[in-house]
Design a protein around this motif. Structure first.
Motif, PDB file in Angstrom:
ATOM      1  N   THR A 282      -2.855  -1.874  13.458  1.00  0.00           N
ATOM      2  CA  THR A 282      -4.307  -1.865  13.256  1.00  0.00           C
ATOM      3  C   THR A 282      -4.603  -2.269  11.812  1.00  0.00           C
ATOM      4  N   ARG A 283      -5.828  -2.620  11.561  1.00  0.00           N
ATOM      5  CA  ARG A 283      -6.253  -2.949  10.192  1.00  0.00           C
ATOM      6  C   ARG A 283      -6.116  -1.712   9.297  1.00  0.00           C
ATOM      7  N   TYR A 284      -6.417  -0.552   9.842  1.00  0.00           N
ATOM      8  CA  TYR A 284      -6.273   0.692   9.092  1.00  0.00           C
ATOM      9  C   TYR A 284      -4.833   0.855   8.594  1.00  0.00           C
ATOM     10  N   PHE A 285      -3.866   0.623   9.471  1.00  0.00           N
ATOM     11  CA  PHE A 285      -2.462   0.730   9.093  1.00  0.00           C
ATOM     12  C   PHE A 285      -2.140  -0.258   7.973  1.00  0.00           C
ATOM     13  N   GLN A 286      -2.613  -1.473   8.096  1.00  0.00           N
ATOM     14  CA  GLN A 286      -2.335  -2.487   7.076  1.00  0.00           C
ATOM     15  C   GLN A 286      -2.888  -2.071   5.721  1.00  0.00           C
ATOM     16  N   LEU A 287      -4.063  -1.478   5.715  1.00  0.00           N
ATOM     17  CA  LEU A 287      -4.661  -1.023   4.454  1.00  0.00           C
ATOM     18  C   LEU A 287      -3.915   0.168   3.861  1.00  0.00           C
TER      19      LEU A 287
ATOM     20  N   ARG B 205      -0.810   0.864   4.162  1.00  0.00           N
ATOM     21  CA  ARG B 205       0.511   0.440   3.681  1.00  0.00           C
ATOM     22  C   ARG B 205       0.466   0.033   2.219  1.00  0.00           C
ATOM     23  N   GLU B 206      -0.694  -0.246   1.690  1.00  0.00           N
ATOM     24  CA  GLU B 206      -0.829  -0.648   0.293  1.00  0.00           C
ATOM     25  C   GLU B 206      -0.768   0.549  -0.655  1.00  0.00           C
ATOM     26  N   ARG B 207      -0.925   1.748  -0.122  1.00  0.00           N
ATOM     27  CA  ARG B 207      -0.857   2.954  -0.961  1.00  0.00           C
ATOM     28  C   ARG B 207       0.578   3.155  -1.434  1.00  0.00           C
ATOM     29  N   PRO B 208       0.759   3.587  -2.690  1.00  0.00           N
ATOM     30  CA  PRO B 208       2.118   3.749  -3.223  1.00  0.00           C
ATOM     31  C   PRO B 208       2.999   4.698  -2.409  1.00  0.00           C
ATOM     32  N   ASP B 209       2.411   5.774  -1.867  1.00  0.00           N
ATOM     33  CA  ASP B 209       3.208   6.728  -1.104  1.00  0.00           C
ATOM     34  C   ASP B 209       3.603   6.203   0.268  1.00  0.00           C
ATOM     35  N   ARG B 210       2.961   5.157   0.728  1.00  0.00           N
ATOM     36  CA  ARG B 210       3.273   4.602   2.049  1.00  0.00           C
ATOM     37  C   ARG B 210       4.018   3.273   1.965  1.00  0.00           C
ATOM     38  N   ALA B 211       3.943   2.603   0.827  1.00  0.00           N
ATOM     39  CA  ALA B 211       4.580   1.299   0.671  1.00  0.00           C
ATOM     40  C   ALA B 211       6.099   1.387   0.811  1.00  0.00           C
TER      41      ALA B 211
ATOM     42  N   LEU C 265       0.666   5.884  17.328  1.00  0.00           N
ATOM     43  CA  LEU C 265       0.410   4.666  18.097  1.00  0.00           C
ATOM     44  C   LEU C 265      -0.915   4.791  18.825  1.00  0.00           C
ATOM     45  N   LEU C 266      -1.557   3.678  19.042  1.00  0.00           N
ATOM     46  CA  LEU C 266      -2.745   3.694  19.895  1.00  0.00           C
ATOM     47  C   LEU C 266      -2.315   3.997  21.320  1.00  0.00           C
ATOM     48  N   SER C 267      -3.257   4.242  22.180  1.00  0.00           N
ATOM     49  CA  SER C 267      -2.947   4.643  23.558  1.00  0.00           C
ATOM     50  C   SER C 267      -2.181   3.578  24.336  1.00  0.00           C
ATOM     51  N   ASP C 268      -2.144   2.331  23.832  1.00  0.00           N
ATOM     52  CA  ASP C 268      -1.369   1.296  24.517  1.00  0.00           C
ATOM     53  C   ASP C 268       0.140   1.495  24.327  1.00  0.00           C
ATOM     54  N   GLY C 269       0.521   2.408  23.415  1.00  0.00           N
ATOM     55  CA  GLY C 269       1.922   2.730  23.208  1.00  0.00           C
ATOM     56  C   GLY C 269       2.692   1.751  22.352  1.00  0.00           C
ATOM     57  N   GLU C 270       2.018   0.745  21.813  1.00  0.00           N
ATOM     58  CA  GLU C 270       2.740  -0.240  21.006  1.00  0.00           C
ATOM     59  C   GLU C 270       2.052  -0.606  19.690  1.00  0.00           C
ATOM     60  N   THR C 271       0.761  -0.392  19.582  1.00  0.00           N
ATOM     61  CA  THR C 271       0.042  -0.732  18.353  1.00  0.00           C
ATOM     62  C   THR C 271       0.120   0.424  17.374  1.00  0.00           C
ATOM     63  N   ILE C 272       0.671   0.155  16.180  1.00  0.00           N
ATOM     64  CA  ILE C 272       0.861   1.191  15.167  1.00  0.00           C
ATOM     65  C   ILE C 272      -0.442   1.383  14.403  1.00  0.00           C
ATOM     66  N   HIS C 273      -0.896   2.639  14.363  1.00  0.00           N
ATOM     67  CA  HIS C 273      -2.134   2.979  13.677  1.00  0.00           C
ATOM     68  C   HIS C 273      -1.880   3.688  12.347  1.00  0.00           C
ATOM     69  N   ASN C 274      -0.780   4.439  12.257  1.00  0.00           N
ATOM     70  CA  ASN C 274      -0.512   5.192  11.036  1.00  0.00           C
ATOM     71  C   ASN C 274       0.970   5.526  10.980  1.00  0.00           C
ATOM     72  N   ALA C 275       1.488   5.684   9.756  1.00  0.00           N
ATOM     73  CA  ALA C 275       2.869   6.115   9.545  1.00  0.00           C
ATOM     74  C   ALA C 275       2.936   6.794   8.191  1.00  0.00           C
ATOM     75  N   PHE C 276       3.487   8.013   8.191  1.00  0.00           N
ATOM     76  CA  PHE C 276       3.569   8.756   6.942  1.00  0.00           C
ATOM     77  C   PHE C 276       4.618   9.856   7.086  1.00  0.00           C
ATOM     78  N   PHE C 277       5.121  10.323   5.944  1.00  0.00           N
ATOM     79  CA  PHE C 277       6.046  11.440   5.949  1.00  0.00           C
ATOM     80  C   PHE C 277       5.240  12.728   6.138  1.00  0.00           C
ATOM     81  N   ASP C 278       5.579  13.459   7.202  1.00  0.00           N
ATOM     82  CA  ASP C 278       4.826  14.636   7.612  1.00  0.00           C
ATOM     83  C   ASP C 278       5.449  15.885   6.998  1.00  0.00           C
ATOM     84  N   ARG C 279       4.863  16.342   5.896  1.00  0.00           N
ATOM     85  CA  ARG C 279       5.404  17.505   5.186  1.00  0.00           C
ATOM     86  C   ARG C 279       5.280  18.789   5.984  1.00  0.00           C
ATOM     87  N   GLY C 280       4.373  18.844   6.944  1.00  0.00           N
ATOM     88  CA  GLY C 280       4.167  20.061   7.718  1.00  0.00           C
ATOM     89  C   GLY C 280       4.934  20.123   9.023  1.00  0.00           C
TER      90      GLY C 280
END
Length: 78
Positions: free
Chosen positions: A4-9, A11-17, A60-75
């Motif tokens: 998604t566009r959200y994911f692409q944006l 990814r530019e954050r230092p903690d996600r790059a 992932l979005l409900s289609d099961g293949e489009t990545i919407h977010n990725a991050f290290f989950d501290r909780g």
């Protein structure tokens, strides 16, 4: 990878790059846990040994293949 566009944006954050595409793909393919949110999005978690053993959450979005977010989950508790 479809993203998604959200994911692409975010990814530019230092903690996600630093999150490698290979880790995201591995998390999707070999998730240690999966759950479906009320809105149909799919959450996947996997431990990433190369990242000090932290757990990566990929959403992932409900289609099961489009990545919407990725991050290290501290909780996340396995």
């Amino acid at each position: 990878m479809k993203t998604t566009r959200y994911f692409q944006l975010t990814r530019e954050r230092p903690d996600r790059a630093a999150i490698l595409d290979a880790w995201i793909e591995r998390t999707i393919a070999r998730a240690e846990r999966r759950s479906v949110q009320a809105d149909g999005r799919i959450r996947c978690w996997a431990r990433i040994p190369e990242a000090d053993g932290r757990y990566l959450r990929v959403v992932l979005l409900s289609d099961g293949e489009t990545i919407h977010n990725a991050f290290f989950d501290r909780g996340f508790v396995p």
